[in-house]
Design an enzyme around this catalytic site. Structure first.
Site, mmCIF file in Angstrom:
data_model
loop_
_atom_site.group_PDB
_atom_site.id
_atom_site.type_symbol
_atom_site.label_atom_id
_atom_site.label_comp_id
_atom_site.label_asym_id
_atom_site.label_seq_id
_atom_site.Cartn_x
_atom_site.Cartn_y
_atom_site.Cartn_z
ATOM 1 N N ASP A 238 0.835 -1.197 0.000
ATOM 2 C CA ASP A 238 0.000 0.000 0.000
ATOM 3 C C ASP A 238 0.874 1.253 0.000
ATOM 4 O OD1 ASP A 238 -2.805 1.048 0.448
ATOM 5 O OD2 ASP A 238 -1.849 1.920 2.214
ATOM 6 N N GLU B 11 1.527 -0.656 -5.004
ATOM 7 C CA GLU B 11 0.594 0.421 -5.319
ATOM 8 C C GLU B 11 1.433 1.691 -5.329
ATOM 9 O OE1 GLU B 11 -3.210 2.992 -3.765
ATOM 10 O OE2 GLU B 11 -1.545 2.521 -2.466
HETATM 11 C C1 GLC Z 1 -4.222 3.126 -0.598
HETATM 12 C C2 GLC Z 1 -5.462 2.289 -0.467
HETATM 13 C C3 GLC Z 1 -6.592 3.166 -0.055
HETATM 14 C C4 GLC Z 1 -6.265 3.809 1.264
HETATM 15 C C5 GLC Z 1 -4.922 4.531 1.195
HETATM 16 C C6 GLC Z 1 -4.421 4.851 2.553
HETATM 17 O O1 GLC Z 1 -4.319 4.055 -1.609
HETATM 18 O O2 GLC Z 1 -5.703 1.607 -1.663
HETATM 19 O O3 GLC Z 1 -7.802 2.474 0.032
HETATM 20 O O4 GLC Z 1 -7.257 4.713 1.625
HETATM 21 O O5 GLC Z 1 -3.941 3.723 0.608
HETATM 22 O O6 GLC Z 1 -3.984 3.688 3.192
#
Ligand code: GLC
Length: 557
Positions: free
Chosen positions: A221, A280
């Site tokens: 993440d 991500e």
């Molecule tokens: C990422 C997740 C999202 C979350 C953010 C903070 O972007 O996919 O859902 O709100 O991180 O952790």
């Protein structure tokens, strides 16, 4: 021949699969489960791990290779579990650690792999470290594990810098003793200070904890956020909203993050089983995304440039070519994704005019959106590399755009950045059956209300129904599996095509996507494998209706 006649290769036990397909992830189809909305095993209206376990055979039959689960760890749920209080515990709302263990074992027995979410940029404000940091006051060594600072201004009444939270408002919150702490997301999500050695030690240990349980990988993440620029410099009046995604920021995509991933990679490589990391990482360009997947770093990164593209042949061709070109030098597979838990579902994005971004609040033309979504999925699944599916897209689910304010839970909605906060619309629980209080989601209600027409979109309603979106996905994944090389390779051979049409060959396989609102006539390229709509073939030509993708093979034609 029937659209759905492809013969899926049966799943065998994971051990056999693993032996036969090292590097499985290079062409895998990975299905995202959002645990609170997938299946509710105990009838409390909230999905859980027992629910996921009970639906694993469905995922095996759908034909995916792996399942990525969004966080199910102990969490006060200020951001639906992306605020983790204990990285080694399962939240009681989702079950127990034994359930997680059983889920991994069940999945493996079915030949499915399990990827869990790792949230290293920030913890919950209820994490033991943060609670102690607050309680011990200024000067506490625990404060160094986060970003605590005195404020600016005469009495320290101004935030330490001008950064804004992604969810809106300042990225800093002041605590009663006068210091401020940094949170790029909600105030309940304080950012870790990755310069502190204890943070790195802790995460290496957390990695091992889940690897020892047997997970096959991690989705990382906010992988682009861990390292902040030295001195936390101001943006200095530059418009953060405009810079985000277009520029390297002092808090995103800093080069320092790569040293962390090189360390993590050595840990993963100690374990057998071909396990992976997927980042991500929202970066300004696909070329910068490629840095995260250099041979000694992470394995995959989500392709958000692809996700953000319009349903437009020229734009898609450009992003596909650029992605393949960017990934080739680092030897990483391209990835493709159309939907996830943070963006409006692609059936709704494509129902609306282009240019509205990935957070859309209007239903648009639903029939059009679904036609395009089906065509877009067939295009995506024809590309070399790995593809990510988000739960419910195989049912053609739209976003629920009219949720009443009182049921919304997305923290961004409440912080009101203006551009964000509508993520609940893609998080509404899945309909499994035609009838029942939550359409088979569980024995009780559902934490977000499902629209009444969702019974008709349920797994039960679509199973065995010719032409249904679910059967289209099943057929596509079966063809992908049977045509062993469909996900493999790293290039496509573009074919000449009229404006608005995308055509490419990959060996014997040909994919043609008509992104226009008119039917087009193209050469037929052999034996029809699958199409997102009925197509008519005569005399070596095929008539593709508006917004339709077709797969052909010249093998045995
Ligand atoms: C990422 C997740 C999202 C979350 C953010 C903070 O972007 O996919 O859902 O709100 O991180 O952790």
């Amino acid at each position: 021949m029937s659209q759905y006649s492809a013969d899926p290769a049966p799943h065998s036990a994971l051990a056999t699969v693993a032996a036969a397909h090292r590097d499985w992830w290079r062409h895998a189809v990975i299905y995202q489960v959002y645990p609170r909305s997938f299946a509710d095993g105990d009838g409390d209206g909230m999905g859980d791990l027992q629910g996921v376990r009970s639906r694993l055979p469905y995922l095996r039959d759908l034909g995916v290779d792996a399942v990525w689960l969004s966080p199910f760890y102990a969490s006060p749920q200020a951001d639906a579990g992306y605020d983790v209080a204990d990285y080694r515990a399962v939240d009681p709302m989702f079950g127990t650690l034994l359930d997680a263990d059983a889920l991994v074992r069940d999945a493996h027995a079915l030949g499915l792999r399990i990827i869990v979410d790792l949230v290293p940029n920030h913890s919950s404000d209820q994490h033991e470290w943060f609670k102690r940091a607050l309680a011990e006051g200024p000067g506490s060594p625990l404060r160094d594990r986060y970003h605590f600072r005195p404020g600016k201004g005469e009495d320290g009444e101004l935030p330490p810098n001008d950064w804004e939270s992604i969810f809106g408002g300042p990225a800093w919150t002041r605590v009663p003793d006068g210091e401020w702490y940094l949170h790029l997301f909600a105030p309940e999500q304080p950012d870790f200070n990755w310069d502190h050695p204890a943070v790195g030690d802790e995460f290496r240990s957390i990695l091992r904890f889940w690897l020892d349980i047997g997970v096959d990988g991690f989705r990382v993440d906010v992988a682009h956020g861990l390292v902040k620029a030295e001195g936390l410099p101001d943006l200095g009046g530059r418009d953060q909203l405009k810079l985000l995604g277009n520029d390297v920021m002092p808090f995103f995509d800093q080069d320092g993050v790569h040293a962390i991933y090189r360390q993590w990679r050595t840990i993963l490589d100690e374990y057998s089983g071909d396990r992976i990391f997927v980042a991500e990482a929202w970066t300004p360009t696909i070329e910068r995304t490629a840095h995260y997947v250099r041979p000694d770093e992470l394995h995959q990164a989500f392709n958000f440039q692809y996700l953000s593209s319009a349903w437009d042949a020229a734009e898609l061709r450009e992003v596909i070519a650029r992605t393949l070109d960017a990934m080739r030098p680092v030897g990483a597979p391209a990835t493709w994704v159309l939907s996830n838990h943070d963006v409006t579902r692609h059936a709704t994005r494509f129902a609306n005019p282009p240019g509205l971004g990935t957070q859309i609040r209007t239903a648009g033309d639903r029939a059009l959106g679904l036609r395009r979504a089906r065509a877009a999925t067939l295009l995506m699944l024809a590309l070399p590399g790995s593809a990510y599916l988000y739960q419910g897209e195989e049912l053609g689910l739209p976003d629920v755009v009219d949720l009443p304010d009182e049921v919304r839970q997305d923290p961004a909605y409440f912080r009101g950045a203006g551009q964000d906060g509508f993520r609940d619309g893609c998080r509404v629980p899945i309909p499994w059956t035609r009838d029942g209080s939550s359409y088979g989601f569980g024995g009780g209600g559902s934490w977000l209300p499902q629209p009444p027409e969702w019974g008709g979109l349920s797994v039960q309603a679509q199973t065995g129904t010719p032409g249904s979106t679910l059967e289209l996905y099943r057929a596509a994944l079966a063809v992908r599996r049977a045509q062993a090389d469909l996900g493999a390779g790293e290039s496509v051979e573009w074919l000449k095509a009229p404006d608005g049409v995308l055509a490419f060959r990959r060996g014997e396989f040909v994919c043609v996507a008509n992104t226009t609102g008119e039917s087009v006539t193209t050469p037929a390229h052999g034996r029809l494998l699958l199409a997102s709509d009925e197509i008519a073939e005569t005399g070596g030509e095929a008539k593709l209706p508006a917004d339709t993708t077709v797969w052909w093979t010249t093998a045995g034609a």
